[in-house]
Motif scaffolding. Sequence first.
Motif, PDB file in Angstrom:
ATOM      1  N   ALA A  75      32.223 -69.303   9.941  1.00 44.62           N
ATOM      2  CA  ALA A  75      31.478 -70.559  10.007  1.00 44.62           C
ATOM      3  C   ALA A  75      32.395 -71.720  10.355  1.00 44.62           C
ATOM      4  O   ALA A  75      32.066 -72.565  11.196  1.00 44.62           O
ATOM      5  CB  ALA A  75      30.776 -70.816   8.666  1.00 44.62           C
ATOM      6  N   SER A  76      33.567 -71.756   9.727  1.00 42.08           N
ATOM      7  CA  SER A  76      34.511 -72.840   9.994  1.00 42.08           C
ATOM      8  C   SER A  76      34.986 -72.815  11.443  1.00 42.08           C
ATOM      9  O   SER A  76      35.022 -73.853  12.122  1.00 42.08           O
ATOM     10  CB  SER A  76      35.720 -72.720   9.053  1.00 42.08           C
ATOM     11  OG  SER A  76      35.316 -72.781   7.701  1.00 42.08           O
ATOM     12  N   LEU A  77      35.342 -71.632  11.914  1.00 37.40           N
ATOM     13  CA  LEU A  77      35.813 -71.493  13.294  1.00 37.40           C
ATOM     14  C   LEU A  77      34.699 -71.826  14.282  1.00 37.40           C
ATOM     15  O   LEU A  77      34.926 -72.512  15.289  1.00 37.40           O
ATOM     16  CB  LEU A  77      36.316 -70.065  13.535  1.00 37.40           C
ATOM     17  CG  LEU A  77      36.823 -69.752  14.949  1.00 37.40           C
ATOM     18  CD1 LEU A  77      37.993 -70.659  15.310  1.00 37.40           C
ATOM     19  CD2 LEU A  77      37.223 -68.282  15.050  1.00 37.40           C
ATOM     20  N   GLY A  78      33.496 -71.343  14.003  1.00 34.49           N
ATOM     21  CA  GLY A  78      32.371 -71.593  14.897  1.00 34.49           C
ATOM     22  C   GLY A  78      32.051 -73.073  15.019  1.00 34.49           C
ATOM     23  O   GLY A  78      31.775 -73.574  16.113  1.00 34.49           O
ATOM     24  N   LEU A  84      34.407 -78.464  20.073  1.00 37.89           N
ATOM     25  CA  LEU A  84      35.326 -78.447  21.207  1.00 37.89           C
ATOM     26  C   LEU A  84      34.605 -78.143  22.515  1.00 37.89           C
ATOM     27  O   LEU A  84      34.985 -78.635  23.584  1.00 37.89           O
ATOM     28  CB  LEU A  84      36.435 -77.415  20.974  1.00 37.89           C
ATOM     29  CG  LEU A  84      37.443 -77.751  19.872  1.00 37.89           C
ATOM     30  CD1 LEU A  84      38.417 -76.589  19.681  1.00 37.89           C
ATOM     31  CD2 LEU A  84      38.198 -79.033  20.208  1.00 37.89           C
ATOM     32  N   PHE A  85      33.553 -77.336  22.429  1.00 39.33           N
ATOM     33  CA  PHE A  85      32.770 -76.997  23.625  1.00 39.33           C
ATOM     34  C   PHE A  85      32.178 -78.255  24.250  1.00 39.33           C
ATOM     35  O   PHE A  85      32.262 -78.460  25.468  1.00 39.33           O
ATOM     36  CB  PHE A  85      31.662 -76.017  23.253  1.00 39.33           C
ATOM     37  CG  PHE A  85      30.662 -75.789  24.351  1.00 39.33           C
ATOM     38  CD1 PHE A  85      30.959 -74.977  25.424  1.00 39.33           C
ATOM     39  CD2 PHE A  85      29.403 -76.396  24.301  1.00 39.33           C
ATOM     40  CE1 PHE A  85      30.036 -74.771  26.441  1.00 39.33           C
ATOM     41  CE2 PHE A  85      28.477 -76.191  25.302  1.00 39.33           C
ATOM     42  CZ  PHE A  85      28.792 -75.369  26.377  1.00 39.33           C
ATOM     43  N   LEU A  86      31.589 -79.115  23.434  1.00 43.49           N
ATOM     44  CA  LEU A  86      30.988 -80.332  23.974  1.00 43.49           C
ATOM     45  C   LEU A  86      32.054 -81.287  24.500  1.00 43.49           C
ATOM     46  O   LEU A  86      31.851 -81.949  25.519  1.00 43.49           O
ATOM     47  CB  LEU A  86      30.155 -81.021  22.900  1.00 43.49           C
ATOM     48  CG  LEU A  86      28.791 -80.405  22.611  1.00 43.49           C
ATOM     49  CD1 LEU A  86      27.961 -81.343  21.749  1.00 43.49           C
ATOM     50  CD2 LEU A  86      28.030 -80.097  23.895  1.00 43.49           C
ATOM     51  N   LEU A 122      22.986 -81.942  28.861  1.00 44.03           N
ATOM     52  CA  LEU A 122      24.131 -81.156  28.404  1.00 44.03           C
ATOM     53  C   LEU A 122      23.972 -80.768  26.943  1.00 44.03           C
ATOM     54  O   LEU A 122      24.203 -79.616  26.561  1.00 44.03           O
ATOM     55  CB  LEU A 122      25.418 -81.955  28.607  1.00 44.03           C
ATOM     56  CG  LEU A 122      26.707 -81.344  28.037  1.00 44.03           C
ATOM     57  CD1 LEU A 122      27.009 -80.013  28.722  1.00 44.03           C
ATOM     58  CD2 LEU A 122      27.864 -82.309  28.200  1.00 44.03           C
ATOM     59  N   HIS A 123      23.554 -81.706  26.127  1.00 43.07           N
ATOM     60  CA  HIS A 123      23.411 -81.437  24.702  1.00 43.07           C
ATOM     61  C   HIS A 123      22.262 -80.475  24.406  1.00 43.07           C
ATOM     62  O   HIS A 123      22.209 -79.854  23.343  1.00 43.07           O
ATOM     63  CB  HIS A 123      23.196 -82.749  23.943  1.00 43.07           C
ATOM     64  CG  HIS A 123      24.376 -83.660  23.990  1.00 43.07           C
ATOM     65  ND1 HIS A 123      24.276 -85.021  23.884  1.00 43.07           N
ATOM     66  CD2 HIS A 123      25.692 -83.398  24.154  1.00 43.07           C
ATOM     67  CE1 HIS A 123      25.480 -85.567  23.977  1.00 43.07           C
ATOM     68  NE2 HIS A 123      26.353 -84.603  24.153  1.00 43.07           N
ATOM     69  N   ALA A 219      25.770 -74.875  15.338  1.00 46.79           N
ATOM     70  CA  ALA A 219      25.766 -75.924  14.317  1.00 46.79           C
ATOM     71  C   ALA A 219      26.826 -76.972  14.629  1.00 46.79           C
ATOM     72  O   ALA A 219      26.571 -78.178  14.521  1.00 46.79           O
ATOM     73  CB  ALA A 219      26.013 -75.311  12.938  1.00 46.79           C
ATOM     74  N   GLY A 220      28.016 -76.511  15.022  1.00 51.92           N
ATOM     75  CA  GLY A 220      29.089 -77.443  15.350  1.00 51.92           C
ATOM     76  C   GLY A 220      28.729 -78.346  16.514  1.00 51.92           C
ATOM     77  O   GLY A 220      28.987 -79.559  16.484  1.00 51.92           O
TER      78      GLY A 220
END
Length: 262
Positions: A75-78, A84-86, A122-123, A219-220
């Motif tokens: 969960a933390s990594l995701g 970072l993806f956005l 994009l979002h 979620a991130g």
Amino acid sequence: MSKLAITAIGLTFIFLMTTIGSSVVFCFKKGVSNKINSLFMGFASGVMVSASIWSLILPSIEQSSDLGTLNFLPASLGIILGCLFLVLMDKIIPYFLNKKDKNKEIPYKLSKSSKLFLAVSLHNIPEGLAVGLAFGNAFIVNEISAFYSALWLAIGIGIQNLPEGMAIALPMKEKLGSKTKAFLFGGLSGIIEPIMAIVGILLSSALSKVMPLLLAFSAGAMLFVVAQELLPDAKNENSGNVGSWGFIFGFVVMMILDVALG
């Protein structure tokens, strides 16, 4: 109601709400007031944060129970990867939109309304993916409660699509001078969500082992949208506490819906 019907309703709803939001352009001769905009943005933020927690992050942690006390790692990594993806997409897209000549770079400048259209579109990628992953997980679990949980997530995301549709259509009306064209642009920005939802369903079926990471990734991305885009718009000098109360109300409504059917 069949599981396929619930899925179809969810995928349709997320697109329909963007379209409904865009249709508001026919009701306003001018832009919406600061307080109304703050209320919409605050409510959307609350819904997205609540959906991220109850529908994505907590299920990610629960599905990582085989890691024992380290069940928080996926969960933390995701979440971090989703953010970072956005950030990466915000860097890549302007790069490809820039035109170059032989001597110097000539930046391709987008109008404010065009940038808004691009940003919302994009979002909508991770938002649609979040819905698809939730439904994909429901197909894997094969429990009706999981389908209803995914449906409520789609409803939550759909609700926040309403002000997004408005936010695109109203500036587009000023730029294009046409309510119809502005409405079409607003609706067009939402098409990517059901498309990405289908991709999410397919990915979840093929990559069930990394579902915790994918759920947290979505979620991130959604949390980043809230922090970067929605909350700043919800707070302005002339709106008072309207945006804050909108956030609280949106969070509580989504929490009740999710927990009640969880």
